[in-house]
Motif scaffolding. Structure first.
Motif, PDB file in Angstrom:
ATOM      1  N   SER A   1       0.823  -1.223   0.000  1.00 40.00           N
ATOM      2  CA  SER A   1       0.000   0.000   0.000  1.00 40.00           C
ATOM      3  C   SER A   1       0.853   1.267   0.000  1.00 40.00           C
ATOM      4  CB  SER A   1      -0.955  -0.007   1.189  1.00 40.00           C
ATOM      5  OG  SER A   1      -0.239  -0.120   2.396  1.00 40.00           O
ATOM      6  N   PHE A   2       2.081   1.191   0.493  1.00 42.93           N
ATOM      7  CA  PHE A   2       2.985   2.348   0.454  1.00 42.93           C
ATOM      8  C   PHE A   2       3.644   2.476  -0.913  1.00 42.93           C
ATOM      9  CE2 PHE A   2       2.770   1.473   4.973  1.00 42.93           C
ATOM     10  CZ  PHE A   2       2.629   2.739   5.509  1.00 42.93           C
ATOM     11  N   VAL A   3       3.890   1.318  -1.528  1.00 42.02           N
ATOM     12  CA  VAL A   3       4.577   1.310  -2.812  1.00 42.02           C
ATOM     13  C   VAL A   3       3.650   1.776  -3.940  1.00 42.02           C
ATOM     14  CG1 VAL A   3       5.720  -0.186  -4.520  1.00 42.02           C
ATOM     15  CG2 VAL A   3       6.142  -0.536  -2.079  1.00 42.02           C
ATOM     16  N   ASP A   4       2.368   1.433  -3.817  1.00 44.08           N
ATOM     17  CA  ASP A   4       1.372   1.680  -4.874  1.00 44.08           C
ATOM     18  C   ASP A   4       1.449   3.078  -5.492  1.00 44.08           C
ATOM     19  OD1 ASP A   4       0.209  -0.781  -5.005  1.00 44.08           O
ATOM     20  OD2 ASP A   4      -1.412  -0.326  -3.591  1.00 44.08           O
ATOM     21  N   HIS A   5       1.503   4.113  -4.645  1.00 40.09           N
ATOM     22  CA  HIS A   5       1.384   5.486  -5.164  1.00 40.09           C
ATOM     23  C   HIS A   5       2.691   6.260  -5.090  1.00 40.09           C
ATOM     24  CE1 HIS A   5      -2.833   4.637  -5.439  1.00 40.09           C
ATOM     25  NE2 HIS A   5      -2.811   4.222  -4.176  1.00 40.09           N
ATOM     26  N   ILE A   6       3.772   5.500  -4.995  1.00 36.62           N
ATOM     27  CA  ILE A   6       5.077   6.126  -4.788  1.00 36.62           C
ATOM     28  C   ILE A   6       5.475   7.025  -5.962  1.00 36.62           C
ATOM     29  CG2 ILE A   6       6.448   4.264  -5.785  1.00 36.62           C
ATOM     30  CD1 ILE A   6       8.457   4.550  -3.717  1.00 36.62           C
ATOM     31  N   THR A   7       4.928   6.756  -7.149  1.00 34.49           N
ATOM     32  CA  THR A   7       5.315   7.567  -8.309  1.00 34.49           C
ATOM     33  C   THR A   7       4.648   8.941  -8.299  1.00 34.49           C
ATOM     34  OG1 THR A   7       3.606   6.411  -9.551  1.00 34.49           O
ATOM     35  CG2 THR A   7       5.879   5.705  -9.915  1.00 34.49           C
ATOM     36  N   GLU A   8       3.443   9.027  -7.737  1.00 34.44           N
ATOM     37  CA  GLU A   8       2.749  10.326  -7.832  1.00 34.44           C
ATOM     38  C   GLU A   8       2.480  11.000  -6.481  1.00 34.44           C
ATOM     39  OE1 GLU A   8       1.276   7.421  -8.778  1.00 34.44           O
ATOM     40  OE2 GLU A   8      -0.597   7.259  -7.650  1.00 34.44           O
TER      41      GLU A   8
ATOM     42  N   ALA B   1      10.896  -4.258  -0.618  1.00 36.54           N
ATOM     43  CA  ALA B   1       9.637  -3.629  -0.999  1.00 36.54           C
ATOM     44  C   ALA B   1       8.773  -4.650  -1.715  1.00 36.54           C
ATOM     45  CB  ALA B   1       9.893  -2.424  -1.889  1.00 36.54           C
ATOM     46  N   GLU B   2       7.526  -4.793  -1.284  1.00 36.20           N
ATOM     47  CA  GLU B   2       6.628  -5.741  -1.945  1.00 36.20           C
ATOM     48  C   GLU B   2       5.611  -4.989  -2.798  1.00 36.20           C
ATOM     49  OE1 GLU B   2       4.961  -8.116   1.239  1.00 36.20           O
ATOM     50  OE2 GLU B   2       3.574  -6.551   1.831  1.00 36.20           O
ATOM     51  N   GLY B   3       5.017  -5.694  -3.723  1.00 39.11           N
ATOM     52  CA  GLY B   3       3.996  -5.077  -4.568  1.00 39.11           C
ATOM     53  C   GLY B   3       4.559  -4.157  -5.633  1.00 39.11           C
ATOM     54  N   ILE B   4       5.763  -4.443  -6.114  1.00 39.56           N
ATOM     55  CA  ILE B   4       6.348  -3.638  -7.192  1.00 39.56           C
ATOM     56  C   ILE B   4       5.684  -4.019  -8.515  1.00 39.56           C
ATOM     57  CG2 ILE B   4       8.463  -3.189  -8.499  1.00 39.56           C
ATOM     58  CD1 ILE B   4       9.950  -3.604  -5.857  1.00 39.56           C
ATOM     59  N   GLU B   5       4.988  -3.057  -9.106  1.00 32.33           N
ATOM     60  CA  GLU B   5       4.205  -3.371 -10.303  1.00 32.33           C
ATOM     61  C   GLU B   5       4.722  -2.700 -11.565  1.00 32.33           C
ATOM     62  OE1 GLU B   5       0.037  -2.812  -9.454  1.00 32.33           O
ATOM     63  OE2 GLU B   5      -0.049  -4.678  -8.306  1.00 32.33           O
ATOM     64  N   SER B   6       5.755  -1.872 -11.425  1.00 32.59           N
ATOM     65  CA  SER B   6       6.272  -1.204 -12.624  1.00 32.59           C
ATOM     66  C   SER B   6       7.766  -0.914 -12.490  1.00 32.59           C
ATOM     67  CB  SER B   6       5.540   0.121 -12.847  1.00 32.59           C
ATOM     68  OG  SER B   6       5.895   1.041 -11.832  1.00 32.59           O
ATOM     69  N   LEU B   7       8.371  -0.631 -13.627  1.00 31.15           N
ATOM     70  CA  LEU B   7       9.780  -0.257 -13.640  1.00 31.15           C
ATOM     71  C   LEU B   7       9.986   1.032 -12.836  1.00 31.15           C
ATOM     72  CD1 LEU B   7      12.670  -0.642 -14.706  1.00 31.15           C
ATOM     73  CD2 LEU B   7      11.996   0.609 -16.769  1.00 31.15           C
ATOM     74  N   GLU B   8       8.999   1.929 -12.913  1.00 31.89           N
ATOM     75  CA  GLU B   8       9.069   3.198 -12.164  1.00 31.89           C
ATOM     76  C   GLU B   8       9.202   2.922 -10.668  1.00 31.89           C
ATOM     77  OE1 GLU B   8       8.053   3.998 -15.330  1.00 31.89           O
ATOM     78  OE2 GLU B   8       9.718   5.360 -14.930  1.00 31.89           O
ATOM     79  N   HIS B   9       8.342   2.026 -10.167  1.00 30.84           N
ATOM     80  CA  HIS B   9       8.418   1.642  -8.751  1.00 30.84           C
ATOM     81  C   HIS B   9       9.829   1.187  -8.403  1.00 30.84           C
ATOM     82  CE1 HIS B   9       3.833   0.608  -8.453  1.00 30.84           C
ATOM     83  NE2 HIS B   9       4.065   1.890  -8.276  1.00 30.84           N
ATOM     84  N   ALA B  10      10.342   0.261  -9.202  1.00 30.24           N
ATOM     85  CA  ALA B  10      11.657  -0.326  -8.928  1.00 30.24           C
ATOM     86  C   ALA B  10      12.748   0.741  -8.948  1.00 30.24           C
ATOM     87  CB  ALA B  10      11.965  -1.427  -9.946  1.00 30.24           C
ATOM     88  N   LYS B  11      12.650   1.662  -9.912  1.00 29.76           N
ATOM     89  CA  LYS B  11      13.668   2.714 -10.049  1.00 29.76           C
ATOM     90  C   LYS B  11      13.713   3.617  -8.816  1.00 29.76           C
ATOM     91  CE  LYS B  11      14.395   3.547 -14.991  1.00 29.76           C
ATOM     92  NZ  LYS B  11      13.817   4.287 -16.139  1.00 29.76           N
TER      93      LYS B  11
END
Ligand code: C2E
Ligand code: MG
Ligand code: MG
Ligand code: MG
Length: 284
Positions: free
Chosen positions: A208-215, A239-249
């Protein structure tokens, strides 16, 4: 006094149940019944979700339980694990999960001559059962391998139990190099006191913390702070729930150690995991 009042009131309370609650209870009873059958009849299986380090090297997998009921269809663990806990089935189910995952992963590692860690989720009731540690050791002896690095994932709900009960178990795990991971970190209410009191090796930042990390700048700041705190406390941070390259970066920029999520891989059955590991081994 409480239980008498309950007994006297049972009938009245029943009348007050809405149709929904009634249906819910019936469904729960059905699930409980089917769950007894499931363990005996091979309806329970495991999938494994890869965990990568910064170099995109596979360093572990998390075992996740699956139940395809012949009678009720697919039931998610978030539904049946709590029922297993409430109805006393958890020790048996937990033991099955421990044995089966160690067996499947050890056989695979021997076959491919490779090594990575296995993380097993352990529920509160399973963890505090009298002989949890002995059963874990037995499971390693019967189905695992002394070389297999193990992580036990617990959630903050464990800490409603007394530290007097928990600490000796943590201690024994430590002596046997079994890691302790705090799952879903940040979602509970006692996160920080837990970090102070228990010998946690790994922090798993909740999805739930990772979900909106990009915006979302607040989430960004929180994740950054959690990672820094984990590092200052000499813990691994995953970190769990990584759904995109952006998250990982972003997570990688903040210094996160380990990565898990659909972007890397969905949970895989043991055959799929073999293909996955083989592909990775060929690349390296
Ligand atoms: P968890 O331990 O936090 O597991 C992570 C959950 O997130 C898993 O769901 C996984 O499939 C899902 N997930 C992983 N990456 C992503 C992603 O990128 N996006 C999304 N949307 N989801 C992702 P699952 O398998 O349904 O498990 C849910 C929870 O059920 C687990 O949360 C854990 O608390 C419990 N559970 C699962 N297996 C076991 C088990 O063997 N024993 C115990 N005691 N509990 C288990
Ligand atoms: Mg977990
Ligand atoms: Mg989690
Ligand atoms: Mg979870």
């Amino acid at each position: 006094e409480n239980s008498m009042a309950m007994a006297k009131n049972t009938k009245n309370q029943y009348i007050f149940f809405s149709q929904d609650v009634h249906q819910q209870l019936l469904k729960q009873a059905k699930i409980e019944q089917a769950l007894h059958y499931a363990i005996e009849n091979n309806e329970i299986s495991l999938v494994y979700q890869p965990q990568l380090n910064k170099q995109y090297k596979l360093c572990g997998v998390e075992a996740l339980v699956r139940w395809h009921s012949s009678e009720l269809g697919f039931i998610p663990p978030e539904v049946f694990i709590p029922i297993a806990e409430q109805t006393g089935l958890m020790p048996k189910l937990g033991q099955y999960i421990m044995n089966k995952s160690m067996n499947e992963i050890t056989v695979l590692q021997h076959k491919l001559s490779t090594l990575f860690s296995l993380a097993i989720n352990v529920s509160v009731k399973q963890f505090i059962q009298l002989n949890f540690f002995e059963l874990l050791m037995q499971s390693i002896e019967d189905f695992g391998d002394k070389e297999l690095p193990l992580t036990i994932e617990i959630t903050e709900s464990l800490f409603i139990e007394s530290m007097d009960v928990l600490l000796p178990i943590f201690e024994k795990m430590k002596q046997h190099q079994i890691s302790l991971a705090l799952d879903d970190f940040g979602t509970g209410y006692s996160s920080l006191s837990m970090l102070r009191e228990a010998p946690i090796d790994e922090l798993k930042i909740d999805k739930s913390f990772v979900d909106h990390i990009t915006e979302n700048n607040i989430d960004k700041a929180m994740v950054k702070s959690i990672i820094n705190m984990g590092k200052n406390l000499k813990m691994r941070v995953l970190a769990e729930g990584i759904e995109s390259l952006e998250h990982a970066k972003i997570l990688s920029k903040y210094g996160c150690d380990l990565f898990q999520g659909y972007y890397i891989s969905k949970p895989l059955n043991i055959k799929e995991l073999e293909v996955y590991v083989n592909t990775i081994l060929k690349k390296n």
